[in-house]
Design an enzyme around this catalytic site. Structure first.
Site, PDB file in Angstrom:
ATOM      1  N   ASP A  30       0.855  -1.189   0.000  1.00  0.00           N
ATOM      2  CA  ASP A  30       0.000   0.000   0.000  1.00  0.00           C
ATOM      3  C   ASP A  30       0.894   1.242   0.000  1.00  0.00           C
ATOM      4  O   ASP A  30       1.912   1.312   0.696  1.00  0.00           O
ATOM      5  CB  ASP A  30      -0.908  -0.009   1.237  1.00  0.00           C
ATOM      6  CG  ASP A  30      -2.078   0.962   1.119  1.00  0.00           C
ATOM      7  OD1 ASP A  30      -3.226   0.498   1.042  1.00  0.00           O
ATOM      8  OD2 ASP A  30      -1.831   2.196   1.112  1.00  0.00           O
ATOM      9  N   ILE A  31       0.492   2.268  -0.750  1.00  0.00           N
ATOM     10  CA  ILE A  31       1.285   3.491  -0.871  1.00  0.00           C
ATOM     11  C   ILE A  31       1.257   4.308   0.416  1.00  0.00           C
ATOM     12  O   ILE A  31       2.150   5.135   0.655  1.00  0.00           O
ATOM     13  CB  ILE A  31       0.759   4.322  -2.072  1.00  0.00           C
ATOM     14  CG1 ILE A  31       1.809   5.279  -2.579  1.00  0.00           C
ATOM     15  CG2 ILE A  31      -0.524   5.078  -1.723  1.00  0.00           C
ATOM     16  CD1 ILE A  31       1.474   5.923  -3.927  1.00  0.00           C
ATOM     17  N   GLY A  97     -15.234   3.109   4.047  1.00  0.00           N
ATOM     18  CA  GLY A  97     -13.882   3.547   3.745  1.00  0.00           C
ATOM     19  C   GLY A  97     -13.344   3.084   2.411  1.00  0.00           C
ATOM     20  O   GLY A  97     -12.154   3.270   2.121  1.00  0.00           O
ATOM     21  N   HIS A 104     -10.121  -5.441  -3.103  1.00  0.00           N
ATOM     22  CA  HIS A 104      -8.778  -5.673  -2.565  1.00  0.00           C
ATOM     23  C   HIS A 104      -8.876  -6.073  -1.102  1.00  0.00           C
ATOM     24  O   HIS A 104      -9.712  -5.554  -0.368  1.00  0.00           O
ATOM     25  CB  HIS A 104      -7.891  -4.427  -2.714  1.00  0.00           C
ATOM     26  CG  HIS A 104      -8.541  -3.163  -2.242  1.00  0.00           C
ATOM     27  ND1 HIS A 104      -9.497  -2.505  -2.987  1.00  0.00           N
ATOM     28  CD2 HIS A 104      -8.389  -2.419  -1.123  1.00  0.00           C
ATOM     29  CE1 HIS A 104      -9.909  -1.426  -2.346  1.00  0.00           C
ATOM     30  NE2 HIS A 104      -9.258  -1.359  -1.196  1.00  0.00           N
ATOM     31  N   LEU A 105      -8.015  -6.997  -0.696  1.00  0.00           N
ATOM     32  CA  LEU A 105      -7.870  -7.332   0.715  1.00  0.00           C
ATOM     33  C   LEU A 105      -6.664  -6.569   1.240  1.00  0.00           C
ATOM     34  O   LEU A 105      -5.578  -6.641   0.661  1.00  0.00           O
ATOM     35  CB  LEU A 105      -7.643  -8.841   0.911  1.00  0.00           C
ATOM     36  CG  LEU A 105      -8.698  -9.791   0.372  1.00  0.00           C
ATOM     37  CD1 LEU A 105      -8.374 -11.216   0.841  1.00  0.00           C
ATOM     38  CD2 LEU A 105     -10.107  -9.409   0.781  1.00  0.00           C
ATOM     39  N   HIS A 106      -6.867  -5.835   2.339  1.00  0.00           N
ATOM     40  CA  HIS A 106      -5.741  -5.246   3.047  1.00  0.00           C
ATOM     41  C   HIS A 106      -5.176  -6.322   3.971  1.00  0.00           C
ATOM     42  O   HIS A 106      -5.915  -6.899   4.772  1.00  0.00           O
ATOM     43  CB  HIS A 106      -6.192  -4.081   3.942  1.00  0.00           C
ATOM     44  CG  HIS A 106      -6.797  -2.916   3.232  1.00  0.00           C
ATOM     45  ND1 HIS A 106      -6.103  -1.743   3.024  1.00  0.00           N
ATOM     46  CD2 HIS A 106      -8.038  -2.717   2.716  1.00  0.00           C
ATOM     47  CE1 HIS A 106      -6.899  -0.868   2.410  1.00  0.00           C
ATOM     48  NE2 HIS A 106      -8.077  -1.426   2.219  1.00  0.00           N
TER      49      HIS A 106
HETATM   50  P1  5GP Z   1      -9.741   1.364   0.339  1.00  0.00           P
HETATM   51  O1  5GP Z   1      -9.779   2.775   0.871  1.00  0.00           O
HETATM   52  O2  5GP Z   1     -10.494   1.272  -0.969  1.00  0.00           O
HETATM   53  O3  5GP Z   1     -10.155   0.313   1.330  1.00  0.00           O
HETATM   54  O4  5GP Z   1      -8.216   1.045   0.054  1.00  0.00           O
HETATM   55  C1  5GP Z   1      -7.530   1.613  -1.017  1.00  0.00           C
HETATM   56  C2  5GP Z   1      -6.066   1.591  -0.660  1.00  0.00           C
HETATM   57  O5  5GP Z   1      -5.336   1.852  -1.836  1.00  0.00           O
HETATM   58  C3  5GP Z   1      -5.665   2.646   0.372  1.00  0.00           C
HETATM   59  O6  5GP Z   1      -5.119   2.007   1.511  1.00  0.00           O
HETATM   60  C4  5GP Z   1      -4.642   3.504  -0.375  1.00  0.00           C
HETATM   61  O7  5GP Z   1      -3.556   3.917   0.450  1.00  0.00           O
HETATM   62  C5  5GP Z   1      -4.190   2.577  -1.474  1.00  0.00           C
HETATM   63  N1  5GP Z   1      -3.743   3.275  -2.667  1.00  0.00           N
HETATM   64  C6  5GP Z   1      -4.337   4.355  -3.272  1.00  0.00           C
HETATM   65  N2  5GP Z   1      -3.629   4.726  -4.359  1.00  0.00           N
HETATM   66  C7  5GP Z   1      -2.569   3.876  -4.434  1.00  0.00           C
HETATM   67  C8  5GP Z   1      -1.473   3.762  -5.354  1.00  0.00           C
HETATM   68  O8  5GP Z   1      -1.338   4.510  -6.322  1.00  0.00           O
HETATM   69  N3  5GP Z   1      -0.566   2.766  -5.111  1.00  0.00           N
HETATM   70  C9  5GP Z   1      -0.691   1.908  -4.034  1.00  0.00           C
HETATM   71  N4  5GP Z   1       0.253   0.967  -3.889  1.00  0.00           N
HETATM   72  N5  5GP Z   1      -1.715   1.980  -3.172  1.00  0.00           N
HETATM   73  C10 5GP Z   1      -2.646   2.955  -3.366  1.00  0.00           C
END
Ligand code: 5GP
Ligand code: ZN
Length: 118
Positions: A30-31, A97, A104-106
């Site tokens: 994750d970034i 969130g 995606h799974l974190h």
């Molecule tokens: P969500 O908020 O949908 O549960 O998770 C999306 C995740 O994607 C966030 O944790 C965010 O930091 C990550 N993310 C957003 N843009 C990028 C990117 O360009 N590269 C990477 N590696 N992760 C990203």
């Protein structure tokens, strides 16, 4: 999907720090990490959320979950006794969130994780 960030990573047009890959699954860091280990595990095929993936291809959901466990193992988060442990989170919808609408799974670990989550 052409306007999807994670489809762009699968296609190689957007860079990703890949830690695990199979023919159908990709895992990358994750970034904006929320823990010492914070990896996102995705099916290469576009599905908007985990429920949609379960309905469309339950075997692929199993592969994504299996890849999450494999990532946790290679990150040193889970031995045969299940310790020290890791968390898998998947957000569905903006109130929960979700900000990227490619399932995606974190995979989170490497520190004590509070419960209940925020
Ligand atoms: P969500 O908020 O949908 O549960 O998770 C999306 C995740 O994607 C966030 O944790 C965010 O930091 C990550 N993310 C957003 N843009 C990028 C990117 O360009 N590269 C990477 N590696 N992760 C990203
Ligand atoms: Zn996508």
């Amino acid at each position: 999907m052409s306007d999807c960030l994670f489809c762009g990573m699968v296609a190689g047009s957007i860079p990703a720090d890949v830690v695990h890959e199979t023919d159908r699954v990709l895992a990358f860091r994750d970034i904006n990490p929320q823990a010492p280990t914070h990896v996102l595990v995705i099916p290469k095929e576009h599905h908007p959320n985990v429920g949609a993936l379960a309905a469309a291809d339950p075997a692929l959901l199993g592969e994504v979950v299996g890849a999450a466990h494999q990532v946790a193992q290679q990150e040193g988060l889970v031995a045969d006794d299940g310790e020290p442990g890791y968390r898998v989170v998947t957000n569905t919808g903006r109130q929960a969130g979700q900000s990227v609408f490619h399932v995606h799974l974190h995979v989170l670990g490497g520190r004590a994780l509070g419960w209940p989550p925020g």
